[in-house]
Design a protein around this motif. Structure first.
Motif, short mmCIF file in Angstrom:
data_model
loop_
_atom_site.label_atom_id
_atom_site.label_comp_id
_atom_site.label_asym_id
_atom_site.label_seq_id
_atom_site.Cartn_x
_atom_site.Cartn_y
_atom_site.Cartn_z
N ALA A 146 -26.38 -4.25 1.29
CA ALA A 146 -26.45 -2.82 1.04
C ALA A 146 -25.12 -2.17 1.42
O ALA A 146 -24.54 -2.49 2.46
CB ALA A 146 -27.59 -2.19 1.84
N PHE A 147 -24.64 -1.24 0.58
CA PHE A 147 -23.29 -0.71 0.75
C PHE A 147 -23.26 0.76 0.33
O PHE A 147 -23.90 1.14 -0.65
CB PHE A 147 -22.32 -1.53 -0.12
N ARG A 148 -22.53 1.58 1.09
CA ARG A 148 -22.35 3.00 0.74
C ARG A 148 -20.92 3.41 1.08
O ARG A 148 -20.44 3.15 2.20
CB ARG A 148 -23.33 3.88 1.50
N ASP A 149 -20.27 4.04 0.11
CA ASP A 149 -18.89 4.49 0.28
C ASP A 149 -18.84 5.97 -0.07
O ASP A 149 -19.08 6.35 -1.22
CB ASP A 149 -17.97 3.68 -0.63
N GLU A 150 -18.55 6.82 0.91
CA GLU A 150 -18.38 8.26 0.68
C GLU A 150 -16.90 8.58 0.77
O GLU A 150 -16.27 8.26 1.77
CB GLU A 150 -19.14 9.07 1.74
N ARG A 151 -16.35 9.25 -0.26
CA ARG A 151 -14.91 9.47 -0.27
C ARG A 151 -14.55 10.83 -0.85
O ARG A 151 -15.11 11.25 -1.86
CB ARG A 151 -14.26 8.37 -1.11
N THR A 152 -13.60 11.51 -0.23
CA THR A 152 -13.06 12.77 -0.73
C THR A 152 -11.53 12.67 -0.77
O THR A 152 -10.92 12.18 0.19
CB THR A 152 -13.48 13.95 0.16
N ILE A 153 -10.93 13.13 -1.87
CA ILE A 153 -9.48 13.10 -2.03
C ILE A 153 -8.99 14.51 -2.32
O ILE A 153 -9.49 15.18 -3.24
CB ILE A 153 -9.06 12.14 -3.16
N VAL A 154 -8.04 14.99 -1.53
CA VAL A 154 -7.54 16.36 -1.63
C VAL A 154 -6.04 16.34 -1.84
O VAL A 154 -5.32 15.57 -1.18
CB VAL A 154 -7.88 17.17 -0.35
N ARG A 155 -5.56 17.19 -2.74
CA ARG A 155 -4.12 17.36 -2.95
C ARG A 155 -3.68 18.66 -2.26
O ARG A 155 -4.29 19.71 -2.45
CB ARG A 155 -3.79 17.44 -4.44
N VAL A 156 -2.62 18.55 -1.47
CA VAL A 156 -2.08 19.70 -0.76
C VAL A 156 -0.66 19.95 -1.24
O VAL A 156 0.21 19.07 -1.11
CB VAL A 156 -2.09 19.48 0.77
N ASP A 157 -0.42 21.12 -1.83
CA ASP A 157 0.93 21.53 -2.23
C ASP A 157 1.56 22.22 -1.02
O ASP A 157 1.19 23.33 -0.66
CB ASP A 157 0.86 22.48 -3.42
N LYS A 158 2.51 21.56 -0.39
CA LYS A 158 3.00 22.01 0.90
C LYS A 158 4.05 23.13 0.80
O LYS A 158 4.33 23.79 1.79
CB LYS A 158 3.58 20.82 1.66
N ALA A 159 4.62 23.32 -0.40
CA ALA A 159 5.64 24.37 -0.55
C ALA A 159 5.61 24.94 -1.96
O ALA A 159 6.54 24.77 -2.73
CB ALA A 159 7.02 23.81 -0.22
N PRO A 160 4.51 25.62 -2.33
CA PRO A 160 4.43 26.20 -3.68
C PRO A 160 5.41 27.35 -3.86
O PRO A 160 5.95 27.89 -2.90
CB PRO A 160 2.98 26.71 -3.73
N ALA A 161 5.64 27.72 -5.12
CA ALA A 161 6.63 28.75 -5.43
C ALA A 161 6.32 30.09 -4.77
O ALA A 161 7.23 30.81 -4.36
CB ALA A 161 6.73 28.91 -6.95
N ASP A 162 5.04 30.43 -4.66
CA ASP A 162 4.67 31.71 -4.06
C ASP A 162 4.56 31.65 -2.55
O ASP A 162 4.21 32.64 -1.90
CB ASP A 162 3.35 32.23 -4.66
N GLY A 163 4.87 30.48 -1.99
CA GLY A 163 4.85 30.35 -0.55
C GLY A 163 3.48 30.16 0.05
O GLY A 163 3.35 30.05 1.28
N VAL A 164 2.43 30.15 -0.76
CA VAL A 164 1.07 29.99 -0.27
C VAL A 164 0.65 28.53 -0.38
O VAL A 164 0.65 27.97 -1.48
CB VAL A 164 0.09 30.90 -1.04
N ARG A 165 0.31 27.93 0.70
CA ARG A 165 -0.13 26.54 0.72
C ARG A 165 -1.47 26.43 -0.02
O ARG A 165 -2.39 27.19 0.24
CB ARG A 165 -0.30 26.06 2.16
#
Length: 454
Positions: A146-165
């Motif tokens: 029996a096997f269970r894999d829970e996974r979340t992947i997030v992209r973070v833009d660390k320096a967007p043009a408007d300065g908002v992360r």
């Protein structure tokens, strides 16, 4: 004797032979009776060491002649058993290596869970901004499979043009495989699921240890290259090692792993690796290991949620034939395939149907009389098959369509594909609409293993 070396078993056995070579004592029990007693004694000794299973060594196996076996019987059961137990004690008393101890304990594990976390930092080629891809999840395993894999992947833009992360959830999925039963792959972001076959082998390992690193350690394919000393991990004393591994399922090289092992249980507490180059910095960690723990059976329940759509690909040959016929009809009417690349846009069945109707001369408001015409009925039948394509393509990691770059003349390019639900193969449709099931290895030739990155 060195602490890290075991006695030479052949030499030790020869010492036994030599010790009795000149013995002359009256025959007491028969050789057969004596052998039975020795085997019985070895079983008793073996039962006292359940973690070190030992195949009994009989006098016949160490090379004694019939006369010498009778002489051994004449010494008496207690002496024979004492010699055998001495053999067992010397053999089992040697110090196992760190890899051997970890291998031994992993083979006895009945359940586990752990956390996975990874960070990949790089500069986006388009925006030229630093980006981080953060992955986190938890994995569970229960004997026998029996096997269970829970996974979340997030992209973070660390320096967007408007300065908002900014942060964007790219993936949020759960892979559930009950023991010896089919499972599901649940896409929590898109509210879809796919039925999956009974877990046998995965790209990341085996039934018992889905993570390839654990599998490779269990199968003794690792080598300790450096001792990192001691530290405290999760409040427990641990020793660290750098281990080199080979033999990955997909043939890809595995980075040397930094492994911290519980000094008391000889089981991993955490492991991982770092990769740094001019293009990217990557850190992967497997932590918070819990071995032989009681897991809630509901973790391995493969019942799909009521609010999710089933996007399991069709099985058999009827559906693929109907899909090929539908694409052929579209190509005949429009002189091309639907101009869609499923990696970047939706396979819009309604729009594709309207294109076919216009190309066949069915324009203006819908007319009930159209249903009497053969071509209209063919388009409606094709629409049913293309709806199946649209449904399957919602499983974007295990299916794809590229009519934007593949045409009727591209007989060696893949137009449409999906991963089979009942096997480990891939169903493919080439540009000339030939369709067949190919292996995962063959799929790599067409770039299907990294479809989204192409």
């Amino acid at each position: 004797m060195s602490a890290d070396k075991s006695p030479d078993l052949d030499t030790f056995a020869q010492h036994i032979v030599d010790a009795f070579a000149d013995v002359r004592v009256p025959a007491a029990p028969s050789a057969e009776e004596t052998l039975d007693r020795v085997i019985h004694a070895s079983k008793i000794a073996d039962e006292g060491m359940p973690h070190r299973r030992f195949t009994p060594i009989t006098p016949r196996q160490v090379g004694l002649s019939r006369h010498q076996r009778v002489a051994l019987g004449g010494i008496g059961l207690s002496s024979a058993a004492a010699i055998l137990i001495l053999f067992l004690t010397v053999n089992s008393g040697r110090n196992l290596s760190a890899m051997e101890r970890m291998t031994r304990e992993l083979r006895a594990v009945q359940s586990y869970c752990y956390r996975i976390s990874s960070t990949a930092e790089f500069v986006d080629e388009k925006t030229k901004h630093p980006v981080a891809i953060l992955e986190s999840g938890r994995i569970y395993w229960q004997a026998p499979s029996a096997f269970r894999d829970e996974r979340t992947i997030v992209r973070v833009d660390k320096a967007p043009a408007d300065g908002v992360r900014t942060e964007e959830v790219l993936e949020d999925f759960v892979d559930v495989s009950p023991a010896e039963k089919p499972g599901i792959l649940l896409d929590r972001k898109r509210k879809t699921f796919v039925h999956t076959p009974e877990l046998r082998l995965s790209a990341t390992g085996s039934v018992t240890y889905p993570m390839d690193v654990l599998r490779l350690i269990r199968e003794k394919s690792g080598t300790v290259t450096r001792d990192l000393g001691s530290k405290t991990v999760q409040g427990r004393a641990a020793r660290g090692y750098i281990i080199a591994l080979d033999g990955a399922r997909d043939g890809a090289p595995i980075e040397p792993q930094e492994v911290w092992v519980d000094a008391e249980t000889d089981l991993p507490l955490e492991f991982g690796h770092e990769t740094r180059n001019e293009e990217m910095t990557s850190v992967v960690r497997f932590t918070d290991f819990r071995w032989n723990v009681d897991l809630d059976p509901r973790l391995f329940d493969a019942t799909p949620p009521a609010d999710c759509t089933d996007v399991t690909p069709p099985t058999g040959e009827d559906a693929p034939r109907q899909i090929a016929d539908a694409l052929k009809l579209y190509a005949t009417l429009c002189n091309r395939y639907p101009q869609v690349d499923s990696r970047v846009e939706t396979f819009d069945v309604a729009a594709i149907r309207d294109e076919m109707l216009r190309a066949a001369g069915f324009t203006g408001p819908a007319n009930p009389a159209w249903k009497q015409q053969q071509k209209y009925r063919e388009i409606e039948d094709a629409n049913i098959a293309l709806k199946e394509v649209s449904r399957v393509l919602r499983n974007r990691y295990h299916a794809g369509y590229d009519g934007l770059h593949v045409g009727k003349a591209n007989s060696e390019k893949v137009l449409l594909w999906w991963r089979q639900a009942e096997t480990d193969g891939l169903r493919v449709f080439f540009g000339d609409l030939r369709t067949q099931v190919i292996s995962n290895a063959e799929g790599k030739k067409y770039g299907l293993d990294n479809w989204l990155e192409r």
